[in-house]
Design a protein around this motif. Structure first.
Motif, PDB file in Angstrom:
ATOM      1  N   THR A  75      -2.117 112.032  52.500  1.00 16.82           N
ATOM      2  CA  THR A  75      -1.626 111.199  51.397  1.00 16.82           C
ATOM      3  C   THR A  75      -0.805 112.053  50.450  1.00 16.82           C
ATOM      4  O   THR A  75      -0.980 113.280  50.389  1.00 16.82           O
ATOM      5  N   TYR A  76       0.073 111.403  49.717  1.00 12.99           N
ATOM      6  CA  TYR A  76       0.849 112.123  48.720  1.00 12.99           C
ATOM      7  C   TYR A  76       0.007 112.201  47.448  1.00 12.99           C
ATOM      8  O   TYR A  76      -0.609 111.209  47.043  1.00 12.99           O
ATOM      9  N   ASP A  78      -1.563 111.915  43.959  1.00  9.63           N
ATOM     10  CA  ASP A  78      -1.330 110.976  42.868  1.00  9.63           C
ATOM     11  C   ASP A  78      -0.973 111.720  41.579  1.00  9.63           C
ATOM     12  O   ASP A  78      -0.085 111.323  40.830  1.00  9.63           O
ATOM     13  N   LYS A  79      -1.656 112.843  41.360  1.00 12.04           N
ATOM     14  CA  LYS A  79      -1.405 113.648  40.175  1.00 12.04           C
ATOM     15  C   LYS A  79      -0.629 114.893  40.580  1.00 12.04           C
ATOM     16  O   LYS A  79      -1.124 115.740  41.318  1.00 12.04           O
ATOM     17  N   GLU A 425      10.888 108.849  39.370  1.00 14.98           N
ATOM     18  CA  GLU A 425      10.078 107.662  39.644  1.00 14.98           C
ATOM     19  C   GLU A 425      10.583 106.492  38.810  1.00 14.98           C
ATOM     20  O   GLU A 425      10.906 106.631  37.633  1.00 14.98           O
ATOM     21  N   ARG A 431       6.218 103.996  44.229  1.00 13.69           N
ATOM     22  CA  ARG A 431       5.046 104.346  45.049  1.00 13.69           C
ATOM     23  C   ARG A 431       4.601 103.116  45.845  1.00 13.69           C
ATOM     24  O   ARG A 431       4.516 102.013  45.300  1.00 13.69           O
ATOM     25  N   LYS A 434      -0.078 102.986  49.416  1.00 15.39           N
ATOM     26  CA  LYS A 434      -0.859 104.193  49.691  1.00 15.39           C
ATOM     27  C   LYS A 434      -0.543 105.314  48.709  1.00 15.39           C
ATOM     28  O   LYS A 434      -1.082 106.418  48.831  1.00 15.39           O
ATOM     29  N   GLY A 435       0.364 105.046  47.762  1.00 10.23           N
ATOM     30  CA  GLY A 435       0.711 106.066  46.773  1.00 10.23           C
ATOM     31  C   GLY A 435       1.823 106.991  47.186  1.00 10.23           C
ATOM     32  O   GLY A 435       2.127 107.959  46.481  1.00 10.23           O
TER      33      GLY A 435
END
Length: 555
Positions: A75-76, A78-79, A425, A431, A434-435
């Protein structure tokens, strides 16, 4: 990847022009007189930058290693974290020339991502983004005209003759600035393992900042679903090259428009694949202090004979040597061939082999081919895509440019990496569920500025569309690096190899192609070896062996 470079890649500026006429003033300023330094064999004697793993960043789902195995992420993050605490510049301009494989991006005024890069950079970035097709001409024009920018791409097969003379007169020697623990002043550059830095050595000194790739170009891809229908459900069942031959014959069904192998673009049929499976050297092999070239070995001869037998057996897709890359990919994805050669990065992502094949046939199962049989090796031939060199300057300016390089080498999951690859962004990307960042139409244009070819971190594996694809790629690269073979001359310099590389490469390619195609007998390989040795091969060997004697780890 010198052995797979296409002919159009050979566009080099003569040593007299590159390091003599153009560079005479620079040489004089350095006390070198008006003549270029004589080219001579050079060993690997310098202290490479000390590898220091990044601290306090991300924990990968699949670990990397100092040997070059990439980190894998499902996953990419989130923070995001900030990789560079303060802007590397305090005003002013950095001029950059770099090749690109994308259409021209919008200029600074129409590109909010570019503007944000400059804000974080602390200065103006004047970027010449030159298409890969035009890069050789553009680079040679800059050298001949004395208009090199502060930072520029250097590609070995598209550069200058007598590279050490060019580097000494025109470029900043980075040996003392980055060698050993000195690199720790630039944490993102320090996180690049030493195997990549060896690619930046010129004439015994460090001149290049590597743009890392995933070490291995790979063995191409195979259709696991087609192999399974022929009774092979796991590559471990292919015990030797005879078994592979039988398998490829089994999947070859011309009446169904289906063959075993698609040939390579710019290579000799599928010889790159089979040279590795037979265990041939990656260009050179060091045996008891003596270098042996691949074409002189029994393994290479066996691979040539094997590919010729494949062609004679009708296993190779007829006429596929004339296909361009897109047609080869489409034919493979459509199930018309069980094996194809392409670089490993082409597997992942929405336009990669996995996703595009499944759009055609949901049951398709393309996978990276990994070494099979007892002798198989994998060439460590995709270590970097290029290096970045710095125009000669004083130490203060050089350190500023290294801070700029450190900025662009920010790793996966950082704010900077995300900016370079996905823009802003809300404007350039959003996003998904899945983020993962998804480029907008504007983002596709704004992110075409080739920041990632100025400097770059080691490549992480990430595919927002498939966790399984990341696992497959990580496993494949791990297996290949475990049996990886490096060219022992990497980091060494031979004038004969530098100046005669094109003619020797072309001679090998043309004559081996004739043998495989049946226009010449297999025995002509012995004549090729004799001619190769006489026309520069032996001279290059002697110079490389002299360079090895100068190197502390020779042998």
């Amino acid at each position: 990847m010198r052995e797979s470079v296409s002919r159009r890649g050979f566009l080099r500026l003569g040593a007299a022009t590159a390091a003599g006429v153009v560079a005479s003033s620079a040489l004089a300023a350095c006390g070198g007189g008006s003549a270029a330094p004589a080219a001579k064999a050079q060993g690997l004697t310098i202290k490479l930058p000390t590898y220091t793993p990044p601290a306090g960043t991300l924990t990968p789902d699949l670990p990397g290693s100092p040997t070059g195995v990439p980190e894998g992420y499902f996953t990419y993050p989130d923070k995001l974290f900030r990789a560079v605490a303060k802007p590397p510049m305090s005003g002013g301009t950095v001029k950059i020339a770099v090749q690109t494989f994308l259409p021209p991006p919008p200029g600074r005024a129409e590109n909010p991502a570019w503007q944000e890069v400059e804000k974080r950079l602390g200065g103006t970035a004047d970027v010449q983004a030159v298409s890969s097709d035009d890069w050789p001409t553009k680079f040679n024009t800059m050298v001949a005209g004395g208009t090199l920018p502060d930072m520029f791409t250097y590609i070995q097969s598209q550069g200058v003759n007598n590279l050490p003379a060019f580097a000494a007169s025109q470029c900043t020697d980075l040996t003392a600035l980055l060698g050993g623990d000195a690199v720790k002043e630039y944490p993102n550059l320090a996180a690049i393992p030493q195997v990549f830095w060896k690619q930046g050595i010129v004439g015994g000194k460090l001149y290049g900042i590597p743009i890392p790739r995933n070490m291995v170009g790979g063995l191409g891809f195979y259709r696991a679903d087609m192999f399974a229908k022929a009774g092979v459900t796991d590559l471990s069942q292919i015990s030797d090259m005879d078994r592979l031959f039988e398998l490829l014959k089994e999947v070859t069904r011309p009446k169904d428009n289906q063959w075993g192998v698609l040939t390579m673009v710019g290579g000799v049929y599928g010889l790159s694949i089979f040279s590795q499976l037979f265990g041939a050297p990656n260009a050179w092999r060091l045996e008891n202090g003596r270098l042996v070239h691949a074409i002189e070995t029994e393994e290479y001869k066996a691979a040539v004979e094997y590919v010729r037998k494949l062609r004679e057996a009708g296993v190779i897709y007829p006429g596929s040597e004339g296909f361009d890359g897109l047609k080869r990919k489409n034919e493979f994805n459509s199930g018309h061939a069980a094996m194809v050669y392409d670089g490993l990065p082409a597997y992942l992502g929405p336009t990669g082999y996995l996703q595009t094949s499944k759009k055609i046939d949901p049951t398709a199962d393309p996978r990276p081919l990994t070494p099979v049989g007892p002798k198989a090796k994998a060439f460590l031939n995709n270590i970097v895509v290029s290096i970045t060199m710095l125009k000669k300057s004083d130490e203060q300016r050089a350190k500023e440019l290294l801070r700029v390089a450190d900025f662009f080498a920010s790793p996966f999951g950082s704010e900077e990496y995300t900016l370079f690859n996905y823009g802003l962004e809300g404007t350039d990307h959003t996003r998904d569920a899945k983020g993962a960042p998804v480029l907008t139409e504007q983002g596709g244009r704004d992110t075409a500025v080739p920041w990632k070819f100025v400097a770059a971190p080691t490549q992480a594996l990430f595919d927002s569309s498939s966790k399984e694809a990341v696992k497959i790629m990580h496993d494949a690269i791990s297996k290949m690096i475990a049996v990886g073979v490096e060219d022992p001359t990497v980091g060494l310099y031979s004038p004969a190899n530098e100046n005669k590389y094109e003619s020797l490469y072309t001679m090998r390619t043309d004559r081996v192609t004739s043998i495989v195609a049946g226009r010449a007998p297999l025995s002509d390989l012995d004549k090729l070896v004799k001619d190769w040795r006489a026309q520069g091969g032996d001279q290059a060997r002697a110079e490389f062996e002299e360079a090895l004697k100068q190197s502390p780890k020779a042998g």
